[in-house]
Design an enzyme around this catalytic site. Sequence first.
Site, PDB file in Angstrom:
ATOM      1  CG  ASP A  93      -0.236  -0.065   2.609  1.00 28.00           C
ATOM      2  OD1 ASP A  93       0.985   0.272   2.602  1.00 28.00           O
ATOM      3  OD2 ASP A  93      -0.946  -0.316   3.597  1.00 28.00           O
ATOM      4  CG  ASP A 267      -5.857  -5.183   2.511  1.00 22.97           C
ATOM      5  OD1 ASP A 267      -5.450  -4.635   3.513  1.00 22.97           O
ATOM      6  OD2 ASP A 267      -6.259  -4.284   1.741  1.00 22.97           O
ATOM      7  CB  CYS A 305     -11.442 -26.200   9.737  1.00 25.30           C
ATOM      8  SG  CYS A 305      -9.855 -25.427   9.146  1.00 25.30           S
ATOM      9  CB  CYS A 307      -6.380 -25.397   9.164  1.00 22.10           C
ATOM     10  SG  CYS A 307      -6.714 -25.013  10.813  1.00 22.10           S
ATOM     11  CB  CYS A 310      -9.101 -27.730  12.678  1.00 21.03           C
ATOM     12  SG  CYS A 310      -9.645 -26.204  12.957  1.00 21.03           S
ATOM     13  CG  HIS A 336      -8.834 -21.812  12.280  1.00 17.67           C
ATOM     14  ND1 HIS A 336      -9.265 -22.823  11.969  1.00 17.67           N
ATOM     15  CD2 HIS A 336      -9.690 -20.847  12.731  1.00 17.67           C
ATOM     16  CE1 HIS A 336     -10.713 -22.940  11.828  1.00 17.67           C
ATOM     17  NE2 HIS A 336     -11.149 -21.611  12.228  1.00 17.67           N
TER      18      HIS A 336
END
Length: 381
Positions: A93, A267, A305, A307, A310, A336
């Site tokens: 940015d 974002d 989930c 991931c 998890c 997560h």
Amino acid sequence: MAVRYELIKTCSQTGARLGRLHTPHGTIDTPAFMPVGTLATVKTMSPEELKEMGSGIILSNTYHLFLRPGQDVVKEAGGLHQFMNWDRAILTDSGGFQVFSLSDLRKITEEGVSFRSHLSGEPLFISPEKSIEIQNALGADIIMAFDECPPYPADRDYVKQSMERTYRWLKRCVDAHQRPEEQGLFGIVQGGMYGDLRKESVRQITSIDLPGYAIGGLSVGEPKELMYEALEQTTPLLPTDKPRYLMGVGSPDALVEGVLRGVDMFDCVLPTRIARNGTTMTSEGRIVVRNAKYTRDFGPLDPECDCYTCRNYSRAYLRHLFKAEETLGLRLTTYHNLYFLLKLMEGVRQAIREDQLQAFRDQFFTKYYGSTNADALRRGF
């Protein structure tokens, strides 16, 4: 152009877009969420973990990297990609939002913004030319024009002056840009909550042919209904063959609603910030793992989930880590939350392919928020 957008499909029900963003460091499927790595790092995450969860692009902050370690250090290291060991796409940015948020420490003129470092109090100055100089040195794939981001609320005259200055600054940014073959410069639409000013800003900013356009000045404290209204007045006027980036938005509802209104890129620091306080996004809604009710909950954080967090750790263990102030807890919840939003965007993209985004939205909102009603959504992220 260094950055090119490829429109794959437009949802017949909603007008949401499926596309690909081609950059010098890889192609990103859109709509996409970009994790924020303010100081050349996504807090508590390694580049390998970000790749593992499927992130193709991250955002870093010009203002903060200007203060430390300084763009000269990053340039000497070979640029931001080399410096932080990230070989996928990066967006920086302009530093404008951070500078303008220092309301008690800065002064705006036509030349630029004089301000004091929030770290040392040292007097500093950033102009459109300086912002581009810094970003050219950092070497991100996508760089942003230096703009003036008005607060909410703000009166019409101020917003109009700010919008017109943003356009003048954009032209100076284009003139200052030294690496157009390697870095794509995006312009930023302003105009506050005033529909006619938004339309005029779109006309001004898109009069300059750029590889992409961002929508700024939203998610700055206004009610979400006003943000969605501003999007509805803005995105239909933007070029269909260029990516549309809504800056600073990352709650699950706003991501889905933004896509429904034609946005391609998002974002936000939200998923990493709340993770460090023990707050997580799950298929069952928001869960605060610090809460006592999870002391003996040995199930996964999110049973739906897959991931790393998890698959391997329980809510009880995560609560223990937070209560014991162990850093691993912050890492696991951050992993997560980022994974959750990246997977949410995968689901959004698949729904667009199948022309089922509205049904996806209603099903997701009912499960996550307990309602599709706007009043329910206001109660939390």
